[in-house]
Write a protein that holds these residues in place. Sequence first.
Motif, short mmCIF file in Angstrom:
data_model
loop_
_atom_site.label_atom_id
_atom_site.label_comp_id
_atom_site.label_asym_id
_atom_site.label_seq_id
_atom_site.Cartn_x
_atom_site.Cartn_y
_atom_site.Cartn_z
N UNK A 80 0.70 -1.08 -0.11
CA UNK A 80 0.05 -0.04 -0.17
C UNK A 80 0.87 1.08 -0.09
N UNK A 81 2.00 1.34 0.64
CA UNK A 81 2.80 2.46 0.67
C UNK A 81 4.27 2.07 0.12
N UNK A 82 4.52 1.17 -0.61
CA UNK A 82 6.06 0.95 -0.86
C UNK A 82 6.51 2.00 -2.15
N UNK A 83 5.41 2.42 -2.79
CA UNK A 83 5.85 3.47 -4.04
C UNK A 83 5.92 4.56 -3.33
N UNK A 84 5.85 5.01 -2.42
CA UNK A 84 5.76 6.54 -1.73
C UNK A 84 7.29 6.73 -1.62
N UNK A 85 7.77 7.93 -2.37
CA UNK A 85 8.99 8.38 -2.22
C UNK A 85 9.46 8.77 -1.05
N UNK A 86 10.64 8.46 -0.41
CA UNK A 86 10.90 8.76 0.85
C UNK A 86 12.27 9.54 0.88
N UNK A 87 12.49 10.82 1.51
CA UNK A 87 13.72 11.55 1.44
C UNK A 87 14.01 11.70 2.92
N UNK A 88 15.39 11.01 3.30
CA UNK A 88 15.73 11.37 4.46
C UNK A 88 16.41 12.71 4.67
N UNK A 89 16.04 13.50 5.82
CA UNK A 89 16.45 14.87 6.36
C UNK A 89 16.84 14.65 7.68
N UNK A 90 18.27 14.73 7.79
CA UNK A 90 19.09 14.44 9.23
C UNK A 90 20.35 15.20 9.33
N UNK A 91 20.67 15.46 10.58
CA UNK A 91 22.12 15.90 10.77
C UNK A 91 22.94 14.96 10.74
N UNK A 92 22.66 13.79 10.56
CA UNK A 92 23.85 12.57 10.49
C UNK A 92 24.06 12.55 8.99
N UNK A 93 25.59 12.74 8.81
CA UNK A 93 25.95 12.75 7.24
C UNK A 93 27.00 11.79 7.01
N UNK A 94 27.24 10.82 8.05
CA UNK A 94 28.35 9.84 7.82
C UNK A 94 27.93 8.84 6.63
N UNK A 95 28.80 8.32 5.92
CA UNK A 95 28.63 7.62 4.76
C UNK A 95 27.84 6.25 5.01
N UNK A 96 28.00 5.81 6.32
CA UNK A 96 27.29 4.56 6.72
C UNK A 96 25.68 4.86 6.92
N UNK A 97 25.45 6.03 7.41
CA UNK A 97 24.00 6.31 7.33
C UNK A 97 23.42 6.43 6.21
N UNK A 98 23.98 6.94 5.17
CA UNK A 98 23.57 7.33 3.91
C UNK A 98 23.31 6.27 3.09
N UNK A 99 24.35 5.08 3.40
CA UNK A 99 24.17 3.83 2.69
C UNK A 99 23.12 3.02 3.48
N UNK A 100 22.84 3.15 4.56
CA UNK A 100 21.84 2.48 4.99
C UNK A 100 20.45 2.86 4.91
N UNK A 101 20.33 4.42 4.68
CA UNK A 101 19.07 5.08 4.25
C UNK A 101 18.72 4.27 2.75
N UNK A 102 19.68 4.46 1.86
CA UNK A 102 19.19 3.73 0.70
C UNK A 102 18.99 2.22 0.68
#
Length: 552
Positions: A80-102
Amino acid sequence: MPADSALKQELLLIVDDVPENIQILEGILGEQYRIKAALNGEQALQVAFSMEAPDLILLDIMMPGIDGYQVCSALKSDPQTSSIPVIFVTTRGEVFDETKGFEVGAIDYLTKPVVPQIVKSRVQAHLAFHKQNRDLERKVAEGVHRLTTKSRDLEVEIQYGVETQLNLARTLDLLSNVVDSASSAILAVNLKGTITFANTMAARILEVPEVGDLGGRKLQSFPLKEGNWQDLLDQVITGAVDSSRIESAILDEKSLFSIHLTPLCTGNILTGAVIIAEDIAEKKNLELQLLQSSKMATLGEMATGIAHEINQPLNVIRMAAQLIQDSLDEGENDPAFLKERAEKIIAMVVRAARIINHLRTFGRKNGDIFTPLDPNQPVREAVELLTEKIRLHSVNVFMDLAEDLPEISGDMTSLEQVFLNLLINSIDAFSEMPEDVNSGDPRRNRIELYSRWNDETRMVEIKVVDNGPGVPDELLTKVFEPFFTTKEVGKGTGLGLSISYGIVESHGGSIHASRREDTSGSVFQIELPGKNLSEELSEVQHEETQNTLNRR
């Protein structure tokens, strides 16, 4: 609906446990979109699964209770919600967090404090791309349904008509009506190019009042913008090709048709040709829009690397300028030193300008104008554009590009998009490999690029080879299908290779996928005709045509 509501149809959900952050984003986006807010993950899921689901979600990561990663995973795991685009907005900018977000399904990543123009452009681009994907899926589904329905109805009519002579006559009459009401122009011509049959659409396209007025007229009296009827007809008549196809306008500059000629035989005797002209102007426009969306998505993926590439010369300029200022403050006036610093500043300005001009050229909308170009140029430009992404993923790129290749005729940015798609796929594939694979091997995460001229096929061959996990044999025939992807949900649209296939085909070439024989990995081979190849073929076909006509 009030006028201001009509202009803000898309609904955005902003999720953040700090109300001030929500107010900032609402201030940036509120004039253009409808806004809903949630202060924690539980509220966010309630809104997402409500009767009016959001069109896009701006999601904070660090929240009490359910964090952003868990919210995103829950959304992507439910149809029902899998197609909704999600953009993370956060103060955490490490590569690990970015990779995990994707990995959990986000399509983009913004860091605080946010830049209003970047937020607006990212949201607008992802909403537009999401809408185009939904519209394209709907049109494809509708088209398949219509074709399936028509095919089933026609099959039933034909089978029923076989039972009796009367039903056969009715079926033939029905088929005649179908041809006459077809959305494409259908004509039959004899060996001399005289029209012997035409449907209603043909009369409309050729701007003739009545279908009957076309009978006995010559094809040559209806000029093409590209090519000419006689050459196309000669190729079919002489058997130089099984069928002849061209994209051109007829009579004017505004329309665009796909014109297809095939032999027309009575028994075993060639009597002429059948011509089908299909209006493809809208289709071409949609393809260009899809390509442009793909290019913008690619630029979005490379945003971090692009910023780094521009920051480097800016830092050098800053340091050089500081040295000049310090020297002047201390009363030193060494012309050689000042000249050296000034030359360094100029070089860095030129470098930054080249990067910006490259991005501006790449992001420009594509046209249908092909120009002569070095086949190695789009390869080098794609590698340069991905320099930072290649460095961040510890990828080794090896290029062995032949310098004596003939020019090809093509669109630079379209071909560059092909190689960007292939390179990004290879880089992404490396991240799917276990950590201990190729451990200690200096060739780990290696991409190899080759270009050669093939005298036998008279084509330029360009190979993109990697030592990643490779594509399973059973999927090699599917990788170029639209919406097919081996990536996890949210990490790929499945359109990159499909778009690349269409671009290469529009350049008169071909693209093939295979597995490496010596080790794991993938091989993508692209073949493109040299600039003069089509001219040589035309001369040979013209000579064969004249010989055949002389024998008659």
